[in-house]
Scaffold this motif. Structure first.
Motif, PDB file in Angstrom:
ATOM      1  N   LYS A 117      52.270  41.497  41.201  1.00 39.71           N
ATOM      2  CA  LYS A 117      52.746  40.302  40.492  1.00 39.71           C
ATOM      3  C   LYS A 117      51.586  39.402  40.067  1.00 39.71           C
ATOM      4  CE  LYS A 117      57.117  40.283  43.011  1.00 39.71           C
ATOM      5  NZ  LYS A 117      56.878  41.323  44.031  1.00 39.71           N
ATOM      6  N   LEU A 118      50.480  39.486  40.803  1.00 39.70           N
ATOM      7  CA  LEU A 118      49.331  38.603  40.548  1.00 39.70           C
ATOM      8  C   LEU A 118      48.367  39.290  39.575  1.00 39.70           C
ATOM      9  CD1 LEU A 118      47.815  36.018  41.136  1.00 39.70           C
ATOM     10  CD2 LEU A 118      47.272  36.872  43.386  1.00 39.70           C
ATOM     11  N   THR A 119      48.797  39.358  38.314  1.00 45.36           N
ATOM     12  CA  THR A 119      47.976  40.039  37.323  1.00 45.36           C
ATOM     13  C   THR A 119      47.856  39.157  36.074  1.00 45.36           C
ATOM     14  OG1 THR A 119      47.708  42.107  36.121  1.00 45.36           O
ATOM     15  CG2 THR A 119      49.943  41.329  36.380  1.00 45.36           C
ATOM     16  N   GLU A 120      47.209  39.649  35.024  1.00 43.89           N
ATOM     17  CA  GLU A 120      47.004  38.864  33.805  1.00 43.89           C
ATOM     18  C   GLU A 120      47.124  39.766  32.589  1.00 43.89           C
ATOM     19  OE1 GLU A 120      42.949  37.370  33.420  1.00 43.89           O
ATOM     20  OE2 GLU A 120      42.136  39.403  33.395  1.00 43.89           O
ATOM     21  N   GLY A 135      44.389  36.538  21.316  1.00 49.08           N
ATOM     22  CA  GLY A 135      43.399  35.486  21.565  1.00 49.08           C
ATOM     23  C   GLY A 135      43.759  34.541  22.697  1.00 49.08           C
ATOM     24  N   TYR A 136      44.919  34.734  23.321  1.00 51.94           N
ATOM     25  CA  TYR A 136      45.319  33.921  24.460  1.00 51.94           C
ATOM     26  C   TYR A 136      45.250  34.779  25.725  1.00 51.94           C
ATOM     27  CZ  TYR A 136      47.594  30.921  20.936  1.00 51.94           C
ATOM     28  OH  TYR A 136      47.867  30.129  19.855  1.00 51.94           O
ATOM     29  N   ARG A 137      44.889  34.149  26.867  1.00 49.92           N
ATOM     30  CA  ARG A 137      44.972  34.854  28.149  1.00 49.92           C
ATOM     31  C   ARG A 137      46.089  34.229  28.978  1.00 49.92           C
ATOM     32  NH1 ARG A 137      44.024  34.873  33.539  1.00 49.92           N
ATOM     33  NH2 ARG A 137      43.948  32.592  33.400  1.00 49.92           N
ATOM     34  N   PHE A 138      46.883  35.061  29.621  1.00 53.73           N
ATOM     35  CA  PHE A 138      47.966  34.554  30.464  1.00 53.73           C
ATOM     36  C   PHE A 138      47.860  35.142  31.860  1.00 53.73           C
ATOM     37  CE2 PHE A 138      49.701  34.370  26.174  1.00 53.73           C
ATOM     38  CZ  PHE A 138      50.290  33.112  26.144  1.00 53.73           C
ATOM     39  N   ASP A 139      48.046  34.282  32.892  1.00 54.26           N
ATOM     40  CA  ASP A 139      48.332  34.802  34.229  1.00 54.26           C
ATOM     41  C   ASP A 139      49.802  35.199  34.184  1.00 54.26           C
ATOM     42  OD1 ASP A 139      45.935  34.575  35.770  1.00 54.26           O
ATOM     43  OD2 ASP A 139      46.134  32.396  35.602  1.00 54.26           O
ATOM     44  N   PHE A 185      42.886  25.143  41.474  1.00 53.18           N
ATOM     45  CA  PHE A 185      42.855  26.020  40.304  1.00 53.18           C
ATOM     46  C   PHE A 185      41.668  26.974  40.465  1.00 53.18           C
ATOM     47  CE2 PHE A 185      41.558  27.294  36.035  1.00 53.18           C
ATOM     48  CZ  PHE A 185      42.761  27.851  35.616  1.00 53.18           C
ATOM     49  N   PRO A 186      41.929  28.274  40.512  1.00 56.20           N
ATOM     50  CA  PRO A 186      40.817  29.213  40.659  1.00 56.20           C
ATOM     51  C   PRO A 186      40.052  29.331  39.341  1.00 56.20           C
ATOM     52  CG  PRO A 186      42.963  30.274  41.099  1.00 56.20           C
ATOM     53  CD  PRO A 186      43.233  28.966  40.457  1.00 56.20           C
ATOM     54  N   GLN A 187      38.733  29.301  39.451  1.00 54.92           N
ATOM     55  CA  GLN A 187      37.904  29.457  38.247  1.00 54.92           C
ATOM     56  C   GLN A 187      38.252  30.785  37.561  1.00 54.92           C
ATOM     57  OE1 GLN A 187      33.493  29.805  38.682  1.00 54.92           O
ATOM     58  NE2 GLN A 187      33.647  27.591  38.562  1.00 54.92           N
ATOM     59  N   GLY A 188      38.554  30.717  36.278  1.00 56.72           N
ATOM     60  CA  GLY A 188      38.908  31.941  35.565  1.00 56.72           C
ATOM     61  C   GLY A 188      40.403  32.244  35.612  1.00 56.72           C
ATOM     62  N   GLY A 189      41.171  31.416  36.332  1.00 56.84           N
ATOM     63  CA  GLY A 189      42.624  31.624  36.396  1.00 56.84           C
ATOM     64  C   GLY A 189      43.052  32.347  37.664  1.00 56.84           C
ATOM     65  N   MET A 190      44.356  32.426  37.838  1.00 54.46           N
ATOM     66  CA  MET A 190      44.915  33.000  39.072  1.00 54.46           C
ATOM     67  C   MET A 190      44.466  34.442  39.296  1.00 54.46           C
ATOM     68  SD  MET A 190      46.726  30.667  40.538  1.00 54.46           S
ATOM     69  CE  MET A 190      47.845  31.440  41.706  1.00 54.46           C
ATOM     70  N   TYR A 191      44.308  35.172  38.193  1.00 56.46           N
ATOM     71  CA  TYR A 191      43.971  36.590  38.345  1.00 56.46           C
ATOM     72  C   TYR A 191      42.642  36.772  39.080  1.00 56.46           C
ATOM     73  CZ  TYR A 191      42.938  41.429  37.525  1.00 56.46           C
ATOM     74  OH  TYR A 191      42.634  42.736  37.730  1.00 56.46           O
ATOM     75  N   ASN A 223      53.331  25.928  32.496  1.00 52.04           N
ATOM     76  CA  ASN A 223      51.975  26.023  33.040  1.00 52.04           C
ATOM     77  C   ASN A 223      51.004  26.284  31.888  1.00 52.04           C
ATOM     78  OD1 ASN A 223      49.926  28.439  34.272  1.00 52.04           O
ATOM     79  ND2 ASN A 223      50.057  26.551  35.417  1.00 52.04           N
ATOM     80  N   VAL A 224      49.907  25.517  31.857  1.00 52.26           N
ATOM     81  CA  VAL A 224      48.925  25.669  30.766  1.00 52.26           C
ATOM     82  C   VAL A 224      47.541  25.821  31.382  1.00 52.26           C
ATOM     83  CG1 VAL A 224      48.180  24.743  28.541  1.00 52.26           C
ATOM     84  CG2 VAL A 224      50.349  23.969  29.514  1.00 52.26           C
ATOM     85  N   THR A 225      47.097  27.048  31.601  1.00 50.12           N
ATOM     86  CA  THR A 225      45.784  27.220  32.254  1.00 50.12           C
ATOM     87  C   THR A 225      44.650  26.757  31.339  1.00 50.12           C
ATOM     88  OG1 THR A 225      45.574  29.516  31.516  1.00 50.12           O
ATOM     89  CG2 THR A 225      46.524  29.162  33.704  1.00 50.12           C
TER      90      THR A 225
END
Ligand code: FAD
Length: 490
Positions: free
Chosen positions: A39-42, A47-51, A220-226, A355-357
């Motif tokens: 579940k913890l993927t990205e 051009g957008y990145r999503f957790d 907030f993890p640097q680079g996002g949740m992934y 949520n808006v990373t």
């Protein structure tokens, strides 16, 4: 003799691999997907990145602990920052407020925007802390299924004080006793959804959750949740753990009352110890299907937590009013939960989590744009007509955001992906697409979850969101810790 097979590279499976490797075992992880994290993927989209899944990061110390255990500096692998503002709340009556991490600021903000005294918010926080002090050792950090746990002095003391955990009334009833303003009751009721439960049924013990947020903070993890997944996979690989992807295990093989290994693509792979990070339902119904006498029927029949419907939208505008975490509340929370839990469908005015990373990680969206993760709570998958429900929900979500943000949202959506209970189930083998395993709508839920090891098959262990102590990243990491405590030294 020290070979361990771990089925599934979810966050608990990765953590178990790290812990058992440090303990001297040779660990191999088999993952059905082509990528780790479950579940913890990205994913990337135009051009957008999503957790893809989790977005709220709490208790980062449990991640750091894994690096420290391996003798590594966590900061060389993984970094994060503490949030001062936890969440922006929007109500249909026009009220807006910001939940600050600092409890005194939170109390000031709530008192300034609602009919609530500062002292009431502080009293609620104190109660939340009290519940934490009593429950922490018993329910979270140890196995509830081990005699040793009950013989510890602090466990006995906790059980003695059990009345203080407020399990006799629902969260909603307890919150009503603290606050007369329904907006504030709603704000605190929402914490039930942190483990996919219903505040009108779940015991007030779950009022412990705000304490975790207020006391330990949100990050907030640097680079996002992934990056949580990526850094732990890197650590595991550095320690010598072998990951095999596109490897859906079909059976756990049991011989003479103990695990002998697994079957993969029709071939037998031997191991002395097997750890299943697969949802407990599928661990039995799929991997142990040949041994129905071993199935714990009561546990498998437990009610599942709720699921989610998520729209991942690339948005061609930036919104100052939005922060990393935002909530747009329904006008009638009780009706919304009746739809989720009784009618098993989607309420026409759902509470929306946005949520808006890109607020913290600008490269997650093109300049002037935002990556929106728009989620609503929905029932677990029981074969509903999801296509029809999703089409209606999509319109209602767009209308609500348009209304509360004062801006036509439909025209700003540049690209879209959708995740629903069916795809959550098929992509992560989560029974009924539930986010957090079994629900906590019952005051005995904590005791009813499957233990972190099998009572019937020697050398078979279980970790992940569907077993003790429950769902969510911190608890999944604790489940791996409890597995490692159970597994004998090499
Ligand atoms: P999972 O992520 O469930 O992964 C299990 C893995 O096992 C999968 O990769 C699967 O492919 C693999 N597998 C299954 N069967 C087999 C097989 N037979 N052979 C090989 N591999 C197999 N938690 C939070 O803390 N904060 C949040 O904000 C939050 N939000 C969430 C939002 C969403 C949309 C979702 C879906 C979950 C959210 N959660 C959140 C919950 C959190 O994601 C989970 O509790 C946690 O990630 C589950 O980890 P796990 O170890 O149980 O493994």
């Amino acid at each position: 003799p020290n070979k361990v097979i771990i089925i599934g590279a979810g966050i608990a499976g990765i953590a178990a691999a790290i812990r058992l490797t440090v303990k001297g075992y040779q660990a191999e992880v088999f993952e059905a997907n082509a990528y780790p994290g479950g579940k913890l993927t990205e994913f990337d989209q135009q051009g957008y990145r999503f957790d893809a899944g989790p977005s709220l990061f709490t208790m980062p110390q449990y991640v750091d602990e894994l690096f420290l255990l391996a003798g590594k500096d966590p900061r060389e692998y993984f970094n994060y920052q503490k949030l001062n503002r936890v969440c922006n709340y929007f109500y249909e009556d026009g009220t807006q407020l910001t939940a600050y991490a600092d409890v005194n600021n939170l109390a000031l903000e709530i008192a300034g925007n609602t009919d609530t005294a500062i002292e009431d918010v502080l009293a609620h926080a104190a109660k939340s802390q009290k519940i934490y002090a009593i429950t922490n050792h018993v329910f979270l950090e140890r196995s509830l299924h081990r005699l040793k746990t009950y013989l510890r002095w602090d466990t006995l003391r906790s059980i003695w004080k059990l009345r203080g955990i407020d399990a006799g009334r629902t969260m909603h009833k307890a919150n009503k006793s603290f606050f007369k303003d329904d907006r504030v009751v709603q704000l605190f009721n929402r914490y039930a959804t942190y483990n996919g439960s219903n505040p009108y049924k779940a015991p007030a013990t779950l009022n412990v959750i705000p304490h975790l947020e207020q006391h330990y903070g949100t990050y907030f993890p640097q680079g996002g949740m992934y990056s949580i997944t990526a850094s732990l996979v890197k650590l595991a690989e550095d320690l010598g753990v072998k990951f095999t992807y596109n490897a859906a295990v079909s059976d756990i093989v049991v011989e003479g009352g103990k695990t002998a290994g697994i079957t993969l693509d029709g071939a037998f792979v031997p191991a002395n110890i097997v750890v299943s990070n697969t949802d407990i339902w599928f661990t039995y119904k799929k991997l142990l299907k040949k041994y129905p006498a071993l199935h714990p029927k009561k546990i498998l029949n437990q009610q599942r937590s709720s699921s989610a419907l998520i729209f991942y939208w690339g948005i061609s505008k930036q919104f100052e009013k939005l922060d990393l975490h935002n909530i747009f509340f329904s006008a009638d929370y009780e009706a919304e939960f009746k739809h989720i839990w009784e009618q098993k469908n989607i309420y026409h005015d759902p509470t929306i989590y946005l949520n808006v990373t890109a607020k913290y990680n600008p490269e997650d969206a093109p300049d002037g744009h935002e990556n929106w993760f728009v989620m609503i709570n929905v029932p677990a998958n029981e074969g509903q007509d999801w296509d029809t429900l999703i089409a209606a929900a999509r319109k209602n979500v767009i209308d609500k955001l348009t209304r509360l943000l004062g801006q036509d949202i439909a025209g700003l959506i540049q690209c879209e992906s959708i995740l629903d209970p069916r795809s959550i189930e098929s992509r992560t083998s989560s029974y009924q697409g539930s986010l957090y395993g079994t629900s906590s709508n019952n005051k005995f839920a904590a005791f009813l979850r499957h233990a972190n090891r099998s009572g019937k098959v020697n050398n078979l262990y279980c970790c992940g969101g569907s077993v003790h102590p429950g769902g969510g990243i911190p608890l999944c990491l604790l489940s791996a810790k409890i597995v490692s405590d159970w597994v004998p030294d090499v």
